[in-house]
Motif scaffolding. Structure first.
Motif, mmCIF file in Angstrom:
data_model
loop_
_atom_site.group_PDB
_atom_site.id
_atom_site.type_symbol
_atom_site.label_atom_id
_atom_site.label_comp_id
_atom_site.label_asym_id
_atom_site.label_seq_id
_atom_site.Cartn_x
_atom_site.Cartn_y
_atom_site.Cartn_z
ATOM 1 N N GLU A 89 42.868 19.874 -31.958
ATOM 2 C CA GLU A 89 43.717 19.139 -31.024
ATOM 3 C C GLU A 89 44.871 20.024 -30.553
ATOM 4 O O GLU A 89 45.195 20.089 -29.366
ATOM 5 C CB GLU A 89 44.241 17.857 -31.697
ATOM 6 N N ARG A 92 43.730 22.544 -28.016
ATOM 7 C CA ARG A 92 43.604 21.926 -26.684
ATOM 8 C C ARG A 92 44.952 21.827 -25.995
ATOM 9 O O ARG A 92 45.076 22.100 -24.807
ATOM 10 C CB ARG A 92 43.054 20.504 -26.822
ATOM 11 N N LEU A 132 46.158 23.643 -22.584
ATOM 12 C CA LEU A 132 46.709 22.862 -21.472
ATOM 13 C C LEU A 132 48.045 23.452 -21.025
ATOM 14 O O LEU A 132 48.297 23.647 -19.837
ATOM 15 C CB LEU A 132 46.875 21.396 -21.889
ATOM 16 N N ARG A 163 47.803 26.371 -18.864
ATOM 17 C CA ARG A 163 47.261 26.162 -17.523
ATOM 18 C C ARG A 163 48.322 25.647 -16.573
ATOM 19 O O ARG A 163 48.078 25.488 -15.395
ATOM 20 C CB ARG A 163 46.149 25.115 -17.566
ATOM 21 N N THR A 164 49.488 25.326 -17.095
ATOM 22 C CA THR A 164 50.509 24.749 -16.224
ATOM 23 C C THR A 164 51.202 25.854 -15.432
ATOM 24 O O THR A 164 51.196 27.014 -15.838
ATOM 25 C CB THR A 164 51.569 23.989 -17.042
ATOM 26 N N PRO A 165 51.804 25.459 -14.285
ATOM 27 C CA PRO A 165 52.549 26.452 -13.512
ATOM 28 C C PRO A 165 53.632 27.075 -14.389
ATOM 29 O O PRO A 165 54.225 26.397 -15.204
ATOM 30 C CB PRO A 165 53.202 25.623 -12.403
ATOM 31 N N GLY A 166 53.867 28.360 -14.233
ATOM 32 C CA GLY A 166 54.944 29.002 -14.968
ATOM 33 C C GLY A 166 54.491 29.744 -16.212
ATOM 34 O O GLY A 166 55.221 30.580 -16.729
ATOM 35 N N GLU A 192 54.586 33.555 -15.613
ATOM 36 C CA GLU A 192 55.931 34.134 -15.665
ATOM 37 C C GLU A 192 56.449 34.227 -17.095
ATOM 38 O O GLU A 192 57.043 35.218 -17.488
ATOM 39 C CB GLU A 192 56.900 33.237 -14.903
ATOM 40 N N LEU A 211 65.191 30.918 -18.676
ATOM 41 C CA LEU A 211 64.820 31.007 -20.094
ATOM 42 C C LEU A 211 65.908 31.693 -20.910
ATOM 43 O O LEU A 211 65.990 31.512 -22.117
ATOM 44 C CB LEU A 211 63.504 31.781 -20.258
ATOM 45 N N LEU A 228 67.888 29.579 -22.916
ATOM 46 C CA LEU A 228 67.159 28.872 -23.960
ATOM 47 C C LEU A 228 67.821 28.975 -25.337
ATOM 48 O O LEU A 228 67.824 27.990 -26.087
ATOM 49 C CB LEU A 228 65.722 29.386 -24.011
ATOM 50 N N PHE A 242 70.028 26.109 -26.138
ATOM 51 C CA PHE A 242 69.271 24.870 -26.302
ATOM 52 C C PHE A 242 68.560 24.867 -27.653
ATOM 53 O O PHE A 242 68.621 23.914 -28.403
ATOM 54 C CB PHE A 242 68.220 24.728 -25.197
ATOM 55 N N SER A 295 70.728 24.203 -30.955
ATOM 56 C CA SER A 295 71.027 22.842 -31.399
ATOM 57 C C SER A 295 69.751 22.116 -31.813
ATOM 58 O O SER A 295 69.755 21.277 -32.693
ATOM 59 C CB SER A 295 71.766 22.067 -30.308
ATOM 60 N N TRP A 296 68.645 22.489 -31.179
ATOM 61 C CA TRP A 296 67.390 21.823 -31.505
ATOM 62 C C TRP A 296 66.934 22.207 -32.916
ATOM 63 O O TRP A 296 66.577 21.366 -33.737
ATOM 64 C CB TRP A 296 66.337 22.194 -30.461
ATOM 65 N N ARG A 321 69.076 20.555 -35.464
ATOM 66 C CA ARG A 321 68.751 19.141 -35.638
ATOM 67 C C ARG A 321 67.463 18.964 -36.438
ATOM 68 O O ARG A 321 67.390 18.103 -37.321
ATOM 69 C CB ARG A 321 68.608 18.498 -34.256
#
Lengths: 324, 324
Positions: free
Chosen positions: A98, A101, A105, A108-111, A114, A147, A150, A153, A156-157, A160
């Motif tokens: 899973e 997959r 996916l 395959r997305t735009p970006g 880059e 990026l 990033l 971001f 803090s992530w 957490r």
């Protein structure tokens, strides 16, 4: 001049040619120079009539000049395989398919292109300490530059996530009357380690690009290219990076004064239009124009490359020694 | 000809001009035609010397021709606000700020622009039933086309989420001795509804693009543009879409036979090189060349637009009535 030099601009303006010409100047000035090409269409291999691959290779006939080519498509595949491998170590075997997959996916997305390319550029920056100068025929663009923000971001992530994990372990210990292993696992959680590593990677990129890199934009004397250059300057400045100068490439030649006819009329009108655009570039940008290069019909290599190298007014002195 | 016609190609090849010329031909053939422009640099407003915005507006002086301009930057902002609004209805107030941050981060990543624009194109396709023909000066590209395969991915994902939710409700009922509300909530879960809606949106796009749309590529006689067109054909075909023809734009004029001098030599050599590239295009592509348009130095509008419209050999008959 800084150790890393990037030539940005939209596709087809002549970044690879200008980068090769500048790399040649640096090598001739005695710097160990690495040319990094990312353009699959017009490649550094074409310019020097020599095949380059993913590892730095000496350019024959040019002392001190090395070149490598990054294939961005291969990079996406490699990136995907690497992430799959990392993940399969970190998740239960039951959900590996899973996860695979989902990773496919995401790629395959735009970006994805880059992002994968930027990852590879950072790798090259990290592993090129043998060179006095590293010249890239691309520059991070809007989406990629974002990026660079990033790390904050992620900071803090990751923090957490770490807290949540710690809470879970606390609860688990209270409920199960102590599981020393759970706490030990928290200390070297592979997912948190991976996130921390990514954060560190982008932090390195941000710092190096801000302190040890110069950016030049290559543009052509057409409206679209001028607009895109404005956008590129803005994007770079938003990321705290500044552009050192502009190379205006593919300027049409002026016909001789006595020429007349369909061709002369077309070319004269075109030359006048392009001169107006050069004036506009000079007026609208704070950055200096460091070269105006006339369009050649023949492919740029050999003697033509030397001609263009001679037209570039870009500093080739060594980078100052790194501050401790 | 299909109802939706897309003109793809890399930036600067002349998509907006060719789209405007084709739209003009359709309107003159008696079709109610909507021109949809997405190019902020050279816009349909420039071509017709009339300001267009986000809503279809009649083009003055051209019966049956309407135009609108989509601003992709504004689109990203709108997209982000919309998603934030949807989310804030669906999540607990306690985590709204955190979700907002995550949404902002997602919109800063590469590809957000393409994705937001594609969403808007789908909206336009859905709401343009008043027009016989809708002409777009852009075409979905590689990254975006991959979104067309999203429905199948979402299908299984939504299904799995639904199962997990159902399991949770079952367990909850067993543990808490029945909570009828939980089961009711599952029936109209807003997040599942949103995912189902997205799935439906992309399914509509895939179906419409496959059955009711034609794709043309605009290219210039240079290597990069030819390479990119090959890639675009492949990407479209991978998504089950086929390209109807190629428009070769910005071909250099040939000097008169008696011309000589610097300008004539340059232009003659260039013209020869471009003729070779036209031969190559004819050889390498299965699609017919539907127009070869000579480069003009002046901005294309008015009489020049009429000239180009006359050079386009693209069918302007109405779409066949929809199959029930």
């Amino acid at each position: 001049m800084n150790r890393f030099v990037f030539f940005g601009g939209k596709g087809g303006v002549g970044k690879t040619t200008v980068s090769a010409a500048y790399g040649l100047n640096c090598a001739r000035a005695g710097l160990e120079t690495l040319l990094v090409s990312t353009d699959p269409a017009h490649s550094t291999s074409d310019v020097f009539d020599q095949q380059f691959g993913d590892e730095p290779t000496a350019v024959s006939g040019h002392d001190g000049l090395w070149a490598m080519e990054i294939d961005p498509e291969a990079e996406i595949d490699r990136h995907m395989r690497e992430i799959k491998a990392t993940m399969s170590d970190q998740v239960s075997p039951a959900i590996v398919n899973e996860i695979d997959r989902q990773i496919e996916l995401a790629h395959r997305t735009p970006g994805a292109y880059e992002a994968a390319l930027f990852d590879r550029l950072i790798d090259v920056m990290r592993s090129s300490e043998d060179y006095d100068r590293v010249v890239f025929d691309t520059s991070p663009t809007g989406g990629t530059l974002r990026l660079l923000s990033l790390p904050e971001f992620l900071e803090s992530w990751v923090e957490r996530l770490r807290e949540k994990r710690a809470e879970s372990v606390d609860l688990f210990e209270k409920a199960a009357i102590g599981d020393k292993e759970a706490r030990a696992k928290l200390a070297d959680d592979p997912i948190l380690a991976r996130l921390a590593e990514r954060k560190e990677q982008f932090a390195f990129a941000g710092e190096t690009l801000r302190e040890d890199a110069a950016f030049f934009l290559v543009l052509n004397p057409d409206e679209l290219s001028i607009e895109e250059s404005h956008r590129a300057v803005d994007d770079l400045e938003s990321a705290g990076l500044s552009v050192g100068g502009l190379v205006v490439n593919k300027v049409a030649p002026e016909p001789d004064p006595e020429e007349s006819g369909t061709g002369a009329t077309f070319l004269r009108e075109r030359h006048r239009t392009e001169r107006d655009r050069l004036d506009r570039i000079e007026r609208e940008f704070d950055q200096p124009i460091v070269a105006v290069i006339e369009q050649r019909v023949a492919e740029i290599k050999g003697g033509l490359l030397d001609e263009i190298a001679a037209e570039l007014d870009i500093d080739v002195t060594a980078a100052p020694p790194e501050q401790g």
